[in-house]
Design a protein around this motif. Structure first.
Motif, PDB file in Angstrom:
ATOM      1  N   ASP A 247       0.914  -1.225  -0.059  1.00 37.55           N
ATOM      2  CA  ASP A 247       0.424   0.281  -0.540  1.00 37.55           C
ATOM      3  C   ASP A 247       0.867   0.878   0.008  1.00 37.55           C
ATOM      4  N   HIS A 248       1.828   1.439   0.229  1.00 37.47           N
ATOM      5  CA  HIS A 248       2.648   2.173   0.132  1.00 37.47           C
ATOM      6  C   HIS A 248       3.315   2.406  -1.534  1.00 37.47           C
ATOM      7  N   SER A 604      -3.404   5.057   2.937  1.00 40.37           N
ATOM      8  CA  SER A 604      -2.880   3.662   3.345  1.00 40.37           C
ATOM      9  C   SER A 604      -3.794   2.684   3.977  1.00 40.37           C
ATOM     10  N   TRP A 621      -8.269   0.677   3.435  1.00 38.88           N
ATOM     11  CA  TRP A 621      -7.999   1.891   3.185  1.00 38.88           C
ATOM     12  C   TRP A 621      -8.362   2.674   3.961  1.00 38.88           C
TER      13      TRP A 621
END
Length: 855
Positions: A247-248, A604, A621
């Motif tokens: 997710d980064h 994130s 998210w």
């Protein structure tokens, strides 16, 4: 003669000369005729003034058709009228010694370029290239300079050959995106994978050579073989870049941010590789135009060229089928369409079975299959995935280009389990969708100023509902719900200018708005006091200004300085993010590079435990907020060396990275999911790549030594501990061999096991809690597997118009059961709580096959 009569006489003489100079009976000077013909037939004649000087033609020719007119003009003028395109006509002298010709191709793909303008520097003579990239010109002088120009490419100047009767020369031009990034390594792992001077790795799926275990150029599966990228859980969506989590990463498809880049719960990427032109991967020194991420950038661009003929293809493997079509609507307009759909609901192949075993293990589906009896059933179950892409390309003249692109990704699972009389039934319904649309306008103001303006809308939607009911013995009803939606809009404009050959400068503005919402809930009729429902809906507006300066000298020295400043409305916070990348040539065969970057991210994923019963999707998210989830901040510095000579390649990189603002929910550092802590991580590592090419045989080895440790003040007694996905040592050895139309590839992958937390017993004071010694204090056994693939390419027509490919691949040839994860849980046998554990294993031996046809 009076003065007045003298003026009248002179005026008469002047008018008479003017009239007779333009017309001689029914004959006119050719130059004036050509001007009329250009307007009448919408064409452009290219000639030298000396060639047509004093040439006259009969005006009766104007009544003929354009094709007949050219024939008659040749006879009357003794010139050659050569039509090189629908619009351009060359006028040449017979036996002209100043005639030149050539072919224009793309620098890196070596493909012919259609429609490129070729003209003299003073614009007196010009033409365009045909479908083969061919052009002809005549009437130039020895001192003239040839200019080749096309929208989207860097203009090129070349000195015209001075010798007579010169053979046609070959000229190459490169796209603007490659203008500043000269290729440092032309074949990084294999053909079609290059590394630029700015550290960017570019993958061209259509040119990519064979890789172990892959018969198709799946984009995200290919990335897993790069030294800086790990996939601890074997999924295409679970890419960990230099200690970051998936997710980064920033994943873009034609400028659209994609929040679900995979099918089949991460096992297959969501992007059809056969319509992708290139993928740019940046792991350090990322360009300042990319924001809202703290790890790597995966920038996917589909084909943006307008071809003169229809092309397409279709194919299938043992999990899905696909087709694509590139259709030119006119010389300046085209539409591209592509789609894929799984075969899993119609064809139960061995590939699907092995992949399903990997995906559904330790879920309700796997447990029900183990406990199934004759009285129970799996009824009307549905599982499929599909994606659809469409792109419109329009060239608005010589300086403007507009594209519209759309992507739809869909995954659907509807699972029902129960007995025949439906006195007991469970239903899990999971849908994951990602829809996006983007528009792009490229404008060339002049040779030194270009503008790119893009906008996109992206909509991610996860919808999971569970319902269970029992009407015999102890009756009860239970349900779970999880919804997660992201609606994002972005508008960005970038100006790029060349101050001179050594200095480049870009400046841009970006606005994006993201709305993130989630709903989590559960009901259980036997224990209604534990029912809950949590909802969150936040909106953030981000305003960013960014700039990038680059200086390069003789392709031996390159430095990029970038800065990005952003304002996040939800936090009411400004963020200043500088970037630096420097590369210098030390010797003829050695290059040195160093980079630094600071980055911020305000969205994130969090792990949500209470509705993870299904076992597949337990992440949501969420936007950052002032109370619990801060904006993520990362600082990274890296340095490296590159050596290449005589087929040998050695690439060494070292990095150090700090991340602040982590949430404990996103890292599983406590057994209590209600506790949210803020902490930081520290990643450091060394990656190495060795490669050697011997004619048709290539071998390469990569090794990674890395560590990512977390530090949370209230966890593990304040002592740092390894990340859940920390892989200390990773090694890959690949071999590829080509003989005629056959390609073979074999690769062995080895890595140390990931950490897990050993649980000794249940806490007597809290029967729902564990007693642990150290978070992630133990490691799973080593992981290793052997993969093989082979392909055969063939032509179905003499003109090589129809091409085909057959291929087979085998993952995990010796069928090793690699442990990917181990977790503990508390089970109740009706009277007592007991401590149990479950393990997740890798893919077993998994074959696949592919068949494709393209034209």
């Amino acid at each position: 003669m009076t003065l007045k009569k003298r003026y009248i006489f002179l005026a008469f003489i002047f008018i008479s000369n003017l009239l007779f100079s333009q017309k001689d009976g029914d004959n006119y000077y050719l130059k004036n005729i050509l001007i009329s013909l250009e307007k009448k037939h919408n064409v452009k004649f290219s000639y030298a003034d000396d060639i047509i000087k004093n040439k006259k033609v009969n005006t009766k020719l104007l009544q003929l058709s354009f094709k007949e007119l050219l024939v008659k003009l040749e006879k009357q003028t003794n010139l050659i009228f050569k039509k090189v395109s629908n619009r351009y006509v060359l006028i040449l002298e017979k036996d002209n010694s100043s005639f030149i010709c050539g072919y224009v191709k793309d620098t890196y793909s070596n493909q012919p370029i259609f429609g490129a303008e070729v003209y003299l520097a003073d614009n007196s003579i010009g033409t365009v290239t045909n479908e083969k990239g061919y052009f002809e010109l005549s009437g130039h002088r020895k001192t003239d300079t040839l200019v080749i120009s096309l929208l989207g490419y860097q203009s090129k100047r070349a000195i015209i050959p001075q010798q007579k009767n010169t053979e046609c020369r070959h000229y190459t031009i490169e796209e603007y995106s490659s203008q500043l990034n000269e290729i440092l390594i032309t074949s990084y792992l294999t053909d079609g994978i290059t590394k630029s001077n700015n550290g960017t790795i570019e993958i061209s799926p259509q040119k990519r050579g064979i890789l172990p275990g892959l018969t198709e150029p799946d984009v995200l599966q290919s990335l897993q073989l790069l030294p800086d990228i790990q996939s601890p859980n074997e999924t295409t969506s679970g890419l960990h870049i230099r200690g970051g989590t998936p997710d980064h990463n920033l994943v873009l498809f034609d400028g659209i941010r994609i929040y679900n880049p995979a099918h089949f719960f991460g096992m297959i990427s969501a992007f059809n590789p056969y319509i992708i032109d290139k993928v740019n991967i940046q792991t350090s020194g990322v360009n300042a135009k990319f924001g809202n991420h703290i790890a790597g950038v995966i920038d996917i661009e589909t084909d943006s060229k307008i071809d003169s003929i229809i092309s397409g293809g279709f194919g299938t493997n043992l999990t899905h089928a696909d087709a694509f079509l590139k259709f030119p609507l006119s010389k300046n307009t085209a539409i591209h369409v592509a789609g894929r759909r799984s075969l899993t609901d119609a064809f139960n192949s061995i590939t699907f079975q092995r992949t399903s075993d990997r995906v559904f293990q330790n879920t309700i589906i796997a447990n029900n299959q183990l406990n199934d009896t004759e009285n129970f059933f799996d009824k009307d179950n549905t599982f499929f995935f599909n994606d659809f892409h469409m792109k419109l390309l329009v060239n608005l003249g010589e300086k403007d280009k507009v594209t519209l692109s759309q992507l739809y990704v869909n995954n659907k699972l509807d699972y029902r389990f129960g007995n025949e009389d439906e006195s007991f039934i469970q239903n899990d319904n999971l849908s994951i969708k990602n829809f996006g649309i983007s528009g792009s306008w490229n404008r060339i103001w002049n040779d030194n100023l270009k503008q790119n303006t893009t906008l996109y809308y992206s909509n991610y939607n996860l919808d999971y509902i569970f319902n269970g009911e029992q009407t015999v013995e102890t009756s009860y009803r239970e349900s779970s719900i999880k919804k997660n939606e992201i609606k994002e809009f972005s508008l960005k404009s970038l100006l790029s200018t060349s101050l001179n050959n050594n200095h480049q400068l870009s400046f841009g503005l970006e606005y994006f708005r993201n709305r993130v919402s989630f709903t989590l809930g559960r009901t259980y009729s036997l224990f209604p006091d534990n029912d809950y429902k949590t909802e969150e809906n936040n909106i953030n507006n981000t305003f960013s200004v960014f700039s990038e300066y680059q200086f390069k000298k003789n392709k031996d020295f390159n430095i990029s300085l970038g800065v990005r400043s952003s304002y996040f409305s939800i936090e009411k916070k400004f963020a200043f993010a500088p970037r630096l990348f420097l590369q210098s040539k030390l010797t003829d065969n050695v290059w040195f590079n160093i980079s630094y970057e600071k980055k911020y991210q305000n969205i994130s994923q969090l792990i949500e435990f209470s509705t993870s019963d299904f076992g597949l999707e337990n992440k949501v998210w969420s936007l950052s907020n002032k109370e619990e989830i801060p904006i993520l901040k990362a600082d990274q510095i890296s340095a490296g060396l590159v050596f290449k000579n005589n087929g040998w390649l050695f690439d060494l990189n070292m990095y150090y990275k700090d991340v602040d603002g982590l949430s404990s929910l996103s890292r599983t550092v406590t057994s209590d999911s209600d506790i949210i802590q803020n902490g930081q991580s520290r990643s450091k590592g060394i990656t190495m790549l060795f490669k050697k090419t011997f004619d048709n045989y290539t071998t390469w080895m990569s090794y990674s030594l890395g560590a990512t440790d977390f530090s949370f003040p209230l966890a593990n007694n304040g002592i740092s501990f390894p990340d859940d996905n920390d892989i200390r040592h990773s090694y890959f050895w690949s071999h590829s061999y080509q003989i005629n139309q056959f390609n073979f590839s074999l690769g062995w992958n080895y890595r140390t096991g990931t950490p897990f937390t050993q649980v000794s017993e249940i806490n007597e004071n809290n029967s729902q809690d564990f007693i642990i010694d150290k978070i992630n204090g133990e490691r799973l056994s080593h992981y290793h597997r052997l993969d093989f693939s082979t392909t055969y390419k063939f032509n179905l027509s003499k003109k090589k118009r129809w091409k085909g490919k057959l291929g087979v691949s085998f993952l995990n040839l010796y069928n090793r059961r690699n442990k990917l994860q181990k977790r503990f849980f508390i089970a109740n046998d009706g009277s007592n709580n007991t401590l149990e554990n479950e393990e997740t294993f890798s893919l077993g031996f998994t074959p696949n096959a592919v068949f494709r046809l393209e034209f």
